[in-house]
Design a protein around this motif. Structure first.
Motif, PDB file in Angstrom:
ATOM      1  N   LYS A  23     -36.126  -8.337  39.655  1.00 14.05           N
ATOM      2  CA  LYS A  23     -35.191  -7.251  39.891  1.00 14.05           C
ATOM      3  C   LYS A  23     -34.845  -6.593  38.566  1.00 14.05           C
ATOM      4  O   LYS A  23     -34.408  -7.249  37.616  1.00 14.05           O
ATOM      5  N   ASP A  27     -32.852   0.637  36.407  1.00 20.29           N
ATOM      6  CA  ASP A  27     -33.807   1.249  37.339  1.00 20.29           C
ATOM      7  C   ASP A  27     -33.450   2.724  37.471  1.00 20.29           C
ATOM      8  O   ASP A  27     -32.456   3.081  38.119  1.00 20.29           O
ATOM      9  N   THR A  49     -36.634  -5.039  32.960  1.00 17.52           N
ATOM     10  CA  THR A  49     -36.226  -6.332  33.513  1.00 17.52           C
ATOM     11  C   THR A  49     -35.650  -7.203  32.407  1.00 17.52           C
ATOM     12  O   THR A  49     -35.550  -6.796  31.256  1.00 17.52           O
TER      13      THR A  49
END
Length: 395
Positions: A23, A27, A49
């Motif tokens: 995850k 982002d 990440t």
């Protein structure tokens, strides 16, 4: 052999990048940032990440714009994104409370002691005053500034100020550290100490770190991923070890004897996975040094098979392969290639400098300094040599 090399078309530097595993902490999708009409940054996707990432790019590439956007100080004119799970366009204050930011330039409050300054940074990060003061003492001790914590900031040397800026970024125990030129102005000893500290913070304290720097050597020492910008665009992103081979592999071939150019033409024609043949050194009858740039899957043993075939076909046994070794790719070379304008070259003869100097011998690299045994919370980093007074790190 004449001083010419040749190449066939290379893949675009703007190839799509596979999303990182896990995850992402950051982002950003279809992001666009403008200063008025000036487009300062745009990217279809930026994903970072956990780990240590180097943010690279020449001046004006958009690094500062990207950092300000991540910190919520600039609002994108287009696109969406999350930072540490928080929406970029709604949670600027909450995002900054989870990030520790170390600026390139000094931004100190005059007439404060270091413990007062770091305590203030903790309170601004949302900590209660008592907790901020306690934590300030702990962090300053960790960074080797405990004996100077009551001194005025104006009395600090360059190296001490760099540690102080890191202290204020660490005081509220952030999930992500953003370090802008963390080794700026440091002498070699102070620079290595800072890099060792960055590695300890990641490996032993689980901090994810984004480093913006012009020093590629620093990135090679501490980072496992890079994000490369040029003219406001992301031109490369991913694990360093994967990017080093994405553009192919390189071998150093040493040839001796006559008709060496003819053999290279023969080799290039028979191996479609060879991208480029580049002469590096012309040394007359003693031999030539050539760099072979090939696709990753190319079988280098083909060279030895082809020299035998060439000798049989031409009945010319004078040309000999003296050595063939894999060239270790460096981040500096990778950065230079990514920073060039994207052009696709047809198979052609390339202009090469005649009588290029011989390949440099391996330069000595200082051995990695193993960290000492660390306490559970914060280890102690040795103070600057000479007690942090002035010293060689000042400019």
């Amino acid at each position: 052999m004449n001083d010419q090399g040749f190449s066939r078309a290379s893949p675009s530097n703007h190839a799509s990048f596979p999303p990182p595993s896990g995850k992402p902490l950051i982002d950003l999708q279809n992001l666009e940032v403008r200063y008025g009409r000036l487009l300062a940054f745009q990217s279809e996707s930026v994903q970072l990440t956990e780990g240590v990432t180097g943010l690279l790019g020449p001046n004006g590439a958009g690094k500062s714009t990207l950092l300000k956007t991540i910190l919520g100080l600039l609002q994108p004119t287009q696109g969406t994104g999350t930072v540490l799970g928080l929406p970029l366009d709604e949670a600027g204050v909450a995002i900054r409370s989870k990030i520790g930011y170390m600026s390139e330039n000094d931004s100190f409050v005059p007439n404060l002691s270091s413990v007062e300054f770091v305590s203030l940074a903790g309170e601004l990060g949302g900590m209660p005053p008592r907790d901020a003061t306690r934590r300030a003492h702990e962090v300053l001790s960790y960074l080797g500034l405990d004996e100077a914590r009551y001194r005025k900031l104006e009395e600090y040397s360059t190296g001490m100020k760099q540690r102080l800026k890191l202290a204020q970024a660490l005081v509220h125990d952030p999930q992500l550290l953003i370090l802008d030129e963390p080794t700026n102005g440091l002498d070699p000893t102070g620079r290595q100490s800072m890099l060792d500290l960055i590695q300890i913070l990641h490996r032993e304290h689980g901090k994810s770190i984004l480093i913006s720097t012009h020093l590629l050597e620093d990135v090679e020492k501490v980072a496992d991923s890079i994000l490369v910008l040029r003219e406001g665009n992301v031109i490369a992103s991913g694990k360093i070890e994967e990017l080093l081979v994405r553009d192919g592999v390189r071998y150093l071939l040493e040839l001796s004897g006559g008709e060496r150019q003819a053999f290279l033409n023969f080799l290039f024609d028979r191996n479609t996975q060879l991208i480029e043949v580049e002469p590096l050194r012309k040394s007359g009858p003693a031999g030539d040094l050539i760099r072979l740039h090939a696709q990753e899957e190319w079988d280098s043993s083909t060279v030895f098979k082809d020299i035998i075939e060439y000798q049989k076909t031409t009945e010319n046994y004078s040309v000999q392969v003296r050595s063939l070794v894999r060239e270790k790719e460096k981040l500096e070379n990778l950065f230079k290639r990514f920073s060039k304008k994207n052009t696709k070259l047809p198979r052609q003869r390339a202009v090469v400098l005649p009588s290029a100097p011989q390949a440099e011998s391996s330069k000595g690299v200082s051995p990695e300094v193993p960290p000492t045994a660390l306490p559970t919370v914060l280890p102690t980093v040795p103070p600057e040599e000479g007690g942090g007074e002035g010293g060689a790190d000042e400019h």
